[in-house]
Design a protein around this motif. Sequence first.
Motif, PDB file in Angstrom:
ATOM      1  N   PHE A  38     -13.957  40.704   4.171  1.00  0.00           N
ATOM      2  CA  PHE A  38     -13.213  39.627   5.166  1.00  0.00           C
ATOM      3  C   PHE A  38     -13.310  40.302   6.623  1.00  0.00           C
ATOM      4  CE2 PHE A  38      -9.289  38.689   7.501  1.00  0.00           C
ATOM      5  CZ  PHE A  38      -9.636  37.283   7.956  1.00  0.00           C
ATOM      6  N   PHE A  39     -12.827  41.337   6.818  1.00  0.00           N
ATOM      7  CA  PHE A  39     -12.694  41.947   8.099  1.00  0.00           C
ATOM      8  C   PHE A  39     -14.282  42.095   8.759  1.00  0.00           C
ATOM      9  CE2 PHE A  39      -8.320  43.385   7.134  1.00  0.00           C
ATOM     10  CZ  PHE A  39      -7.646  42.767   8.149  1.00  0.00           C
ATOM     11  N   ASN A  40     -15.185  42.241   7.990  1.00  0.00           N
ATOM     12  CA  ASN A  40     -16.661  42.612   8.256  1.00  0.00           C
ATOM     13  C   ASN A  40     -17.616  41.179   8.138  1.00  0.00           C
ATOM     14  OD1 ASN A  40     -16.556  45.580   9.185  1.00  0.00           O
ATOM     15  ND2 ASN A  40     -15.357  45.495   7.315  1.00  0.00           N
ATOM     16  N   ALA A  41     -17.056  40.250   8.047  1.00  0.00           N
ATOM     17  CA  ALA A  41     -17.790  38.934   8.075  1.00  0.00           C
ATOM     18  C   ALA A  41     -18.833  39.095   9.089  1.00  0.00           C
ATOM     19  CB  ALA A  41     -17.174  37.613   8.017  1.00  0.00           C
ATOM     20  N   GLU A  42     -20.048  38.531   8.862  1.00  0.00           N
ATOM     21  CA  GLU A  42     -21.287  38.406   9.963  1.00  0.00           C
ATOM     22  C   GLU A  42     -21.191  37.458  11.069  1.00  0.00           C
ATOM     23  OE1 GLU A  42     -23.643  40.722  10.122  1.00  0.00           O
ATOM     24  OE2 GLU A  42     -23.017  41.857   8.245  1.00  0.00           O
ATOM     25  N   ASP A  43     -20.386  36.241  10.817  1.00  0.00           N
ATOM     26  CA  ASP A  43     -20.501  35.299  11.969  1.00  0.00           C
ATOM     27  C   ASP A  43     -19.556  35.516  12.768  1.00  0.00           C
ATOM     28  OD1 ASP A  43     -17.595  33.452  11.294  1.00  0.00           O
ATOM     29  OD2 ASP A  43     -18.081  34.304   9.762  1.00  0.00           O
ATOM     30  N   LYS A  44     -19.917  35.078  13.957  1.00  0.00           N
ATOM     31  CA  LYS A  44     -19.048  35.497  15.260  1.00  0.00           C
ATOM     32  C   LYS A  44     -17.877  35.242  15.442  1.00  0.00           C
ATOM     33  CE  LYS A  44     -23.084  36.359  18.387  1.00  0.00           C
ATOM     34  NZ  LYS A  44     -23.558  35.971  19.838  1.00  0.00           N
ATOM     35  N   ARG A  45     -17.631  34.159  14.691  1.00  0.00           N
ATOM     36  CA  ARG A  45     -16.112  33.429  14.601  1.00  0.00           C
ATOM     37  C   ARG A  45     -15.039  34.562  14.097  1.00  0.00           C
ATOM     38  NH1 ARG A  45     -14.525  27.738  13.366  1.00  0.00           N
ATOM     39  NH2 ARG A  45     -15.632  28.335  11.429  1.00  0.00           N
ATOM     40  N   SER A  46     -15.913  34.998  13.089  1.00  0.00           N
ATOM     41  CA  SER A  46     -14.936  36.038  12.283  1.00  0.00           C
ATOM     42  C   SER A  46     -14.883  37.439  12.759  1.00  0.00           C
ATOM     43  CB  SER A  46     -15.579  36.007  10.720  1.00  0.00           C
ATOM     44  OG  SER A  46     -15.400  34.967   9.859  1.00  0.00           O
ATOM     45  N   ASP A  98     -18.960  35.563  22.497  1.00  0.00           N
ATOM     46  CA  ASP A  98     -19.189  37.184  23.047  1.00  0.00           C
ATOM     47  C   ASP A  98     -18.101  37.481  23.751  1.00  0.00           C
ATOM     48  OD1 ASP A  98     -21.709  37.189  21.470  1.00  0.00           O
ATOM     49  OD2 ASP A  98     -22.492  35.944  22.789  1.00  0.00           O
ATOM     50  N   ALA A  99     -17.194  37.686  23.352  1.00  0.00           N
ATOM     51  CA  ALA A  99     -16.010  38.182  24.238  1.00  0.00           C
ATOM     52  C   ALA A  99     -16.167  39.691  24.792  1.00  0.00           C
ATOM     53  CB  ALA A  99     -14.583  38.197  23.534  1.00  0.00           C
ATOM     54  N   PRO A 100     -15.870  39.758  26.138  1.00  0.00           N
ATOM     55  CA  PRO A 100     -16.005  41.033  26.778  1.00  0.00           C
ATOM     56  C   PRO A 100     -15.123  42.097  26.074  1.00  0.00           C
ATOM     57  CG  PRO A 100     -14.545  39.635  28.211  1.00  0.00           C
ATOM     58  CD  PRO A 100     -15.166  38.793  27.042  1.00  0.00           C
ATOM     59  N   TRP A 101     -15.606  43.318  26.445  1.00  0.00           N
ATOM     60  CA  TRP A 101     -14.691  44.523  25.753  1.00  0.00           C
ATOM     61  C   TRP A 101     -14.031  45.318  26.983  1.00  0.00           C
ATOM     62  CZ3 TRP A 101     -13.753  45.753  20.727  1.00  0.00           C
ATOM     63  CH2 TRP A 101     -14.464  45.061  19.952  1.00  0.00           C
TER      64      TRP A 101
END
Length: 773
Positions: free
Chosen positions: A218-226, A338-341
Amino acid sequence: MILLLAVALSGPTEAPAQEPDQAGSPVPSYTADIQPIFNKRCIACHGCLGSPCNVKLTSFRGVERGGFGQNPYSSHFLASPRTGMDVVQTTAEWRARGFYPVLSRGGSKIENQYLSLLYQMVENGTRHNSPGFSRQALMPLYTKRYAHQCPATPDALRAQLKQNPAAGMPFGLPALDNKDFKTLQAWVRGGSPGPTEAELRAAETPNNPAAVLAWETFFNAEDKRSQLVARYIFDHLFLATIVLEESPRDYFRLVRSKTPPAATPAAAPAPVAVIDTPLPYTNPYKYAGVDRVYYRLKKLTTAMLQKNHFVWRLNHGDIEHLKALFLEPDWGDNAKLDAPWDIGNPFLVYQAIPVEARYRFLLENSELIVSGITYGPVCLGQTATYAVKDQFWVYFVDPKYDVSVLDPKLGLDTWNTFMDRSLLGNDSYEAAYGQALKKLQPKGYTIDAIWNGDRKNPNAWLTVLRHESNVSVMKGRQGGIPRTQWLMDYSGFERIYYDTVANFEYWSGDIPKLETLVFFNYLRQEFEDNFLLLLPEGDRQAIRDDWTQGIGQAALALEPFAGADQPTQIETSKHDPILSLVGDIQEHMGEAVSGPVDLLNPHIKPKVSLSDPIKSYDDWVKAASLLTQTHAYKFPRYLPSVILLKLTDGDDDARVYSLIANRVYATQDTLLFQDGQELPHLYTMSIYPTVIGGFPNYFLEMDLKQAGDFLRRLRDVQSLADWNRLRDRYGILRNDERFWPTYDWFTAWNFANRGIKAGYLDLSYYDLFDSVY
């Protein structure tokens, strides 16, 4: 070698000659023999970040790492090195950072013993800390504890112990018994070996790998929203202890790793390689120099410490719930995925995630999130807790009424204002919030504006207690009606969490910590003001002024009251509007949220007398309730913060109660408030039928036949000397031969009755000296 042997047996340590090891006797096992000793006698003080001399005894890695000379609680302008166990991985790296060994190996048995700092400290305790040792002899060491320098060599330690014989371990507590001491001695003499590879693998293997893999998938799903959702959850729960119902007896922590989960349930997962970034939002790719980062559940193999143990309990069905919560709502076509870090501003970073989803996640896990705010990874809170009042209740604005959900940006031009910790920044935020209230809630709040957890989620009502330098958080309405109360909204919840947890650098110098403290004061005032908006407009300012008095009035005048002129749709009694409002809130929440009727801390006292005999626990509750939540007596001003009481009715029936002091100060807006801002006439006591807090100040023992005498003597306390006499009659002092058996009893009760929420208690503040409080 001959000279070393002679010095070891007759030198400065003045150690008695030891019996020789039996020929061929095996060296004690670290896992089976040594760690259990550390757990029951040592981690009560050496179990967290910033423990004395930075010696952490919860694992062999911690023992092997050793100590660090800089006092973690001393005042320092510059930042100190980070000391989390995953900052570096090897002993050599810790040595390069300044950590020195407390073990010695590679020599003869006597050399290993003579050169071990750990052994020296414990051996010194066996010679000087027999039951009945002088408590007063500890006072000079205690008063200078923040200036204490930790010796890094055997000779320096011997010199310090010669000058301060009372400094042996366990510090200021009865020595290890002979059996445990001999076991530890044999281990040290045998070279202090650690766990075997097989023992490490067995400890690190989950009981149900498939349950772990389901969550890691669950925590490593590929889609960007997840991926963005996983980042959000990690930011808010990286300190939490995770319990999976499908993997019983296991504890986990959510971490970021260089290595991936298992490919299938049948495959063995790669060992977790933790990426321990300074802050949860630090870019892990750049920090670790990797192209892919994985969220993993790292099994915890150390004992739980109650002072920083708060549990996120999950089952497999929660995966679908989190998917529905975060992924089913409409994110919009222009969501910035694509949120910044490296930015400690959740409003900016997570703006793509629907704001109501974010808020509901915080609401559903409010006890966890607030526990992160108040507990933290360090041993002691010290001045960080000065901004926290001793007892208050917390409610939350329902998302349907929350203006920071309805208009997330509050009309501001930039998200930066939300996390601007300056006075001007906070003023701008408050002005915008007040305008949003006027626009979106022109008639004011109804009782429905308070989130009631659908009358089934007890996270809707929290009780928060401050015990000097540490804080407790509990679900439900507990401890009696407090002097102050909070109403938190989404934006305020995020602001206080990021200020005190996500953005908090425990290793920083004093200035950033002071900034955190000041901002917390702004936020506390904001939440108190939110609660006052539920009351009639004419009552608000008088109550606000009563809650903050003295020199705090100057600070109060600088802190805007957002929505001060808002109407309210809640009708309250003119005689006691707060009591009336609490009754409405209770009805709105329901007992499943608030918890059962609090018979120990009632507002209306039962018609009994302290002269009546106490023959049952029901009698005890009624009698004890006469002394709780009342200003009628002087004794609360002399109580320590946390007392754990063992009350027995016969040999086999015993119950635990926590007696908690609720102190009141004119203001929290000064670091010196404890030296001159006390309002002792407003102090009260609350009693809870369980273990509260992680730092007991005293254990008391009595049976029901003695309970009436105790309560009458407590009622009649007029001075510190009176309290000390009562304490000496029923209490267990730190030099008492009953101390460790009593501690072991409370430990066993805690784990047996509180289950996964239980941890070992800290003894840093046990039996504080009379001159301290």
